[in-house]
Design a protein around this motif. Sequence first.
Motif, PDB file in Angstrom:
ATOM      1  N   LEU A  13       0.849  -1.404   0.099  1.00 56.29           N
ATOM      2  CA  LEU A  13      -0.086   0.051  -0.030  1.00 56.29           C
ATOM      3  C   LEU A  13       0.774   1.350   0.045  1.00 56.29           C
ATOM      4  O   LEU A  13       0.580   2.261  -0.626  1.00 56.29           O
ATOM      5  CB  LEU A  13      -0.996  -0.040   1.323  1.00 56.29           C
ATOM      6  CG  LEU A  13      -2.122  -0.884   1.166  1.00 56.29           C
ATOM      7  CD1 LEU A  13      -2.826  -0.729   2.411  1.00 56.29           C
ATOM      8  CD2 LEU A  13      -3.003  -0.411   0.116  1.00 56.29           C
ATOM      9  N   LEU A  17       4.058   1.579  -1.029  1.00 58.34           N
ATOM     10  CA  LEU A  17       4.834   1.897  -2.197  1.00 58.34           C
ATOM     11  C   LEU A  17       3.917   2.357  -3.614  1.00 58.34           C
ATOM     12  O   LEU A  17       4.314   2.950  -4.295  1.00 58.34           O
ATOM     13  CB  LEU A  17       5.619   0.335  -2.695  1.00 58.34           C
ATOM     14  CG  LEU A  17       6.940   0.329  -1.986  1.00 58.34           C
ATOM     15  CD1 LEU A  17       7.424  -0.930  -2.340  1.00 58.34           C
ATOM     16  CD2 LEU A  17       7.789   1.555  -2.156  1.00 58.34           C
ATOM     17  N   LEU A  18       2.739   1.592  -3.266  1.00 55.27           N
ATOM     18  CA  LEU A  18       1.797   1.981  -4.760  1.00 55.27           C
ATOM     19  C   LEU A  18       0.907   3.018  -4.514  1.00 55.27           C
ATOM     20  O   LEU A  18       0.652   3.963  -5.438  1.00 55.27           O
ATOM     21  CB  LEU A  18       0.906   0.616  -4.811  1.00 55.27           C
ATOM     22  CG  LEU A  18       0.042   0.617  -6.018  1.00 55.27           C
ATOM     23  CD1 LEU A  18       0.823   0.498  -7.149  1.00 55.27           C
ATOM     24  CD2 LEU A  18      -1.112  -0.592  -6.087  1.00 55.27           C
ATOM     25  N   ILE A  19       0.546   3.423  -3.223  1.00 54.52           N
ATOM     26  CA  ILE A  19      -0.422   4.670  -2.923  1.00 54.52           C
ATOM     27  C   ILE A  19       0.153   5.840  -2.357  1.00 54.52           C
ATOM     28  O   ILE A  19       0.443   6.949  -2.740  1.00 54.52           O
ATOM     29  CB  ILE A  19      -1.783   4.068  -2.295  1.00 54.52           C
ATOM     30  CG1 ILE A  19      -2.272   3.050  -3.462  1.00 54.52           C
ATOM     31  CG2 ILE A  19      -2.661   5.114  -2.093  1.00 54.52           C
ATOM     32  CD1 ILE A  19      -3.546   2.399  -2.791  1.00 54.52           C
ATOM     33  N   VAL A  20       0.706   5.395  -0.977  1.00 52.33           N
ATOM     34  CA  VAL A  20       1.188   6.518  -0.044  1.00 52.33           C
ATOM     35  C   VAL A  20       2.126   7.364  -0.523  1.00 52.33           C
ATOM     36  O   VAL A  20       1.928   8.538  -0.550  1.00 52.33           O
ATOM     37  CB  VAL A  20       1.214   5.980   1.381  1.00 52.33           C
ATOM     38  CG1 VAL A  20       1.600   7.116   2.238  1.00 52.33           C
ATOM     39  CG2 VAL A  20      -0.069   5.300   1.835  1.00 52.33           C
ATOM     40  N   VAL A  21       3.315   6.774  -0.867  1.00 49.78           N
ATOM     41  CA  VAL A  21       4.382   7.488  -1.226  1.00 49.78           C
ATOM     42  C   VAL A  21       4.190   8.201  -2.396  1.00 49.78           C
ATOM     43  O   VAL A  21       4.511   9.389  -2.442  1.00 49.78           O
ATOM     44  CB  VAL A  21       5.698   6.511  -1.278  1.00 49.78           C
ATOM     45  CG1 VAL A  21       7.003   7.405  -1.464  1.00 49.78           C
ATOM     46  CG2 VAL A  21       5.904   5.935   0.377  1.00 49.78           C
ATOM     47  N   PRO A  22       3.690   7.541  -3.647  1.00 50.26           N
ATOM     48  CA  PRO A  22       3.351   8.169  -4.898  1.00 50.26           C
ATOM     49  C   PRO A  22       2.528   9.788  -4.492  1.00 50.26           C
ATOM     50  O   PRO A  22       2.841  10.625  -4.869  1.00 50.26           O
ATOM     51  CB  PRO A  22       2.732   7.389  -5.791  1.00 50.26           C
ATOM     52  CG  PRO A  22       3.302   6.003  -5.315  1.00 50.26           C
ATOM     53  CD  PRO A  22       3.390   6.136  -3.886  1.00 50.26           C
ATOM     54  N   THR A  78       1.148  11.196 -10.196  1.00 49.71           N
ATOM     55  CA  THR A  78       1.585  10.759  -8.842  1.00 49.71           C
ATOM     56  C   THR A  78       2.627   9.513  -9.090  1.00 49.71           C
ATOM     57  O   THR A  78       3.768   9.457  -8.742  1.00 49.71           O
ATOM     58  CB  THR A  78       0.269  10.070  -8.418  1.00 49.71           C
ATOM     59  OG1 THR A  78      -0.504  11.045  -7.856  1.00 49.71           O
ATOM     60  CG2 THR A  78       0.565   9.315  -6.977  1.00 49.71           C
ATOM     61  N   LEU A  79       2.272   8.551  -9.717  1.00 49.04           N
ATOM     62  CA  LEU A  79       3.346   7.529 -10.244  1.00 49.04           C
ATOM     63  C   LEU A  79       4.587   7.853 -10.908  1.00 49.04           C
ATOM     64  O   LEU A  79       5.615   7.411 -10.624  1.00 49.04           O
ATOM     65  CB  LEU A  79       2.593   6.388 -10.930  1.00 49.04           C
ATOM     66  CG  LEU A  79       1.396   5.469 -10.114  1.00 49.04           C
ATOM     67  CD1 LEU A  79       0.616   4.622 -11.004  1.00 49.04           C
ATOM     68  CD2 LEU A  79       2.108   4.900  -8.919  1.00 49.04           C
ATOM     69  N   SER A  98       5.886  10.738 -10.729  1.00 46.35           N
ATOM     70  CA  SER A  98       6.644  11.810  -9.937  1.00 46.35           C
ATOM     71  C   SER A  98       7.575  10.708  -9.136  1.00 46.35           C
ATOM     72  O   SER A  98       8.537  11.351  -8.632  1.00 46.35           O
ATOM     73  CB  SER A  98       5.873  12.594  -9.116  1.00 46.35           C
ATOM     74  OG  SER A  98       5.273  11.871  -8.094  1.00 46.35           O
ATOM     75  N   LEU A  99       7.107   9.520  -9.013  1.00 52.25           N
ATOM     76  CA  LEU A  99       8.122   8.504  -7.995  1.00 52.25           C
ATOM     77  C   LEU A  99       8.820   7.611  -8.837  1.00 52.25           C
ATOM     78  O   LEU A  99       9.914   7.406  -8.680  1.00 52.25           O
ATOM     79  CB  LEU A  99       7.162   7.941  -7.102  1.00 52.25           C
ATOM     80  CG  LEU A  99       7.773   7.481  -5.920  1.00 52.25           C
ATOM     81  CD1 LEU A  99       8.496   8.604  -5.177  1.00 52.25           C
ATOM     82  CD2 LEU A  99       6.812   6.692  -4.985  1.00 52.25           C
ATOM     83  N   TYR A 100       8.217   7.021  -9.911  1.00 54.32           N
ATOM     84  CA  TYR A 100       8.924   6.190 -10.797  1.00 54.32           C
ATOM     85  C   TYR A 100       8.994   6.444 -12.224  1.00 54.32           C
ATOM     86  O   TYR A 100       9.274   5.908 -13.016  1.00 54.32           O
ATOM     87  CB  TYR A 100       7.874   4.954 -10.842  1.00 54.32           C
ATOM     88  CG  TYR A 100       7.641   4.229  -9.155  1.00 54.32           C
ATOM     89  CD1 TYR A 100       8.539   3.811  -8.586  1.00 54.32           C
ATOM     90  CD2 TYR A 100       6.360   4.188  -8.714  1.00 54.32           C
ATOM     91  CE1 TYR A 100       8.422   3.557  -7.104  1.00 54.32           C
ATOM     92  CE2 TYR A 100       5.962   3.909  -7.563  1.00 54.32           C
ATOM     93  CZ  TYR A 100       6.942   3.436  -6.625  1.00 54.32           C
ATOM     94  OH  TYR A 100       6.759   3.184  -5.556  1.00 54.32           O
ATOM     95  N   PHE A 148      -2.277   0.327  -9.399  1.00 56.19           N
ATOM     96  CA  PHE A 148      -2.883   1.535  -8.627  1.00 56.19           C
ATOM     97  C   PHE A 148      -4.289   1.877  -8.736  1.00 56.19           C
ATOM     98  O   PHE A 148      -4.945   1.754  -7.643  1.00 56.19           O
ATOM     99  CB  PHE A 148      -2.254   2.750  -9.057  1.00 56.19           C
ATOM    100  CG  PHE A 148      -2.426   4.077  -8.118  1.00 56.19           C
ATOM    101  CD1 PHE A 148      -1.623   4.438  -7.251  1.00 56.19           C
ATOM    102  CD2 PHE A 148      -3.582   4.817  -8.548  1.00 56.19           C
ATOM    103  CE1 PHE A 148      -1.834   5.524  -6.379  1.00 56.19           C
ATOM    104  CE2 PHE A 148      -3.720   6.062  -7.724  1.00 56.19           C
ATOM    105  CZ  PHE A 148      -3.057   6.136  -6.867  1.00 56.19           C
ATOM    106  N   LEU A 162      -6.594  -1.454  -7.315  1.00 57.19           N
ATOM    107  CA  LEU A 162      -6.525  -2.191  -6.120  1.00 57.19           C
ATOM    108  C   LEU A 162      -7.420  -2.224  -5.158  1.00 57.19           C
ATOM    109  O   LEU A 162      -7.910  -3.239  -4.680  1.00 57.19           O
ATOM    110  CB  LEU A 162      -5.143  -1.625  -5.272  1.00 57.19           C
ATOM    111  CG  LEU A 162      -4.828  -2.240  -3.929  1.00 57.19           C
ATOM    112  CD1 LEU A 162      -4.472  -3.691  -4.117  1.00 57.19           C
ATOM    113  CD2 LEU A 162      -3.824  -1.469  -3.248  1.00 57.19           C
TER     114      LEU A 162
END
Lengths: 287, 288
Positions: free
Chosen positions: A17, A19-24, B133-134, B136-138, B161, B164
């Motif tokens: 959760l 890695l997929l949701i909170v951090v992004p 969102t994704l 910006s991180l990956y 994402f 889920l």
Amino acid sequence: MSRRWRLPARFAALGYLALLIVVPVGSVFFRAFQHGFGAAWDAVTTPEATHAFWLTIFVVAIAVPLDTIFGVGVALLLARHRFRGAWILDAFIDIPLALSPVVVGLGLVLVYGKSGWFGNWLAARGIAIIFSVPGIVMASATVALPYVARSVLPVLLEIGTEQEQAARTLGAGPVAIFLRITLPSIRRSLAYGVTLTTARVLGEFGAVAIVSGAIVDKTQTMTLFIDDSFNNLDPVGAYAGAVILALLSLGVLLILGGDRHQRRERRWQSPSAESPSDMEVLLPATT
Amino acid sequence: MVDVGLETHRAPPSALSAKSTRTRALSRGAAAASGPALAVTYLSLLVLLPLAAILSQAFTGGPAAFWREATSPESLAALELTVVCSLIVAVFNALAGLLIAWVMVRDEFAGKRVVNAVIDLPFALPTVVAGLTLLSLYGPSSPFGVNVAGTRVAIVLALAFVTLPFSVRTVQPVIAELDRETEEAAASLGASPAAVAKRIVLPSIAPAMLAGAGLAFARAVGEFGSVVLISGSLPYKTQVASAWIYSLYGDDFLPYAAAVSTVLVVLALALLLGMGWLRRRFDVGGIQ
């Protein structure tokens, strides 16, 4: 779960959760304010951004009430009446849930666009739908069509008609019955359906991108503004716009959706008026 | 005497009520007739006519042209990529969703309510925001040095994402309703944890997992907003079906775009039918 696996399972679940949701999601906020609050504020107070914001609010203000009236009406019809064509309503109302928004948008263009079925008829009357605000409203209303009906219908079926019949024998008219008996019992599921509808309309991208033509200052909604800023190498604008849109959606969720958590202690008053779970709303159903 | 009195007394109100029932029946009849008509009209304007227009546009050049366009190398590549990525995500998230739902039901830890809200976040977040969102991180400026932008991994990530919540929320209520006494009884009779899981737990939750996977798959096949930014939409490589339709529409190939759309419409209808069957057969997460 055996004790040995409890902690590893917890960490695996929470880690996924995170890695997929909170951090992004957190990182979008970080990127938006990376160059200071001022830069982010400037990026979302340009005329284009402000226009996109108000257009999005305008679309929500039209599409959500339309879908709400339709959703409650359809739920009442399917729960309380037998009529020819009921199966059409019941079967096709779920389609927007399973269909790509791009296909939804394309379908609207093929009906209401310049070369569409009604193109000439509309053009002769000077009505612009595609590449114009009405098209955006229609596309948004279509993708969010099923949510209200699917939240309200199970509650209507569960509460039955006894109270409504009692009210009718006591002389209440249909409007009074709806306002005094039916509406209070479906209140929470209705609020939840409206929440989902609003979140979907706020965030709709694919269908709106097709029908709007994304004309800056005319038909650019918030999602299109974010996409446009990103493609034009304005990441601060894109991230700041994303933060605004995310806060709007979360705000709607907290205000309306929070209702079902807050009032849980008063469940005894109307046990059957429980909000349906997310899945009840999202699972296609034929009654 | 009393009887007669009652009769005479009753007569006027019953006449009145007969009349008022008739007018009410009339107005209810009108409402019952105009209600469905209004609802079907609204549905037609927004859903049925557009679907019909897509079918008609797809077949403007005849069935041969439709088939040529729906099965062109680019269409096949996009459709295959979409279906394969959606399948991977549906299966992976079914397992991850089971794990998360299990932890949410059977485990106790601080901050559980916050985690519960986090699971719903992808429902609320606009898809473009999810993609950003994704990214910006990956993406290229990833703080971890993990750059998957423009690859198929990015598509899977974005689909994971957005889908889920479906995978978690279909299984969670079923796990919550599992009868723990049965599990304990089986364990006390000497069944190993693996046997309990296989013989008691799995049969109860399998339909719900399948329903969750079906929902996730349906959502993933049609996903556009979250995928388009992070995947780069390179033809043959990272272009999903929605993005391919979008690009055909942008180049004004309307019959071609409609042909590929028709494939997605058929797929969506098949999925809805399958999900409806699953719901009626096993009563998982559905509406009565």
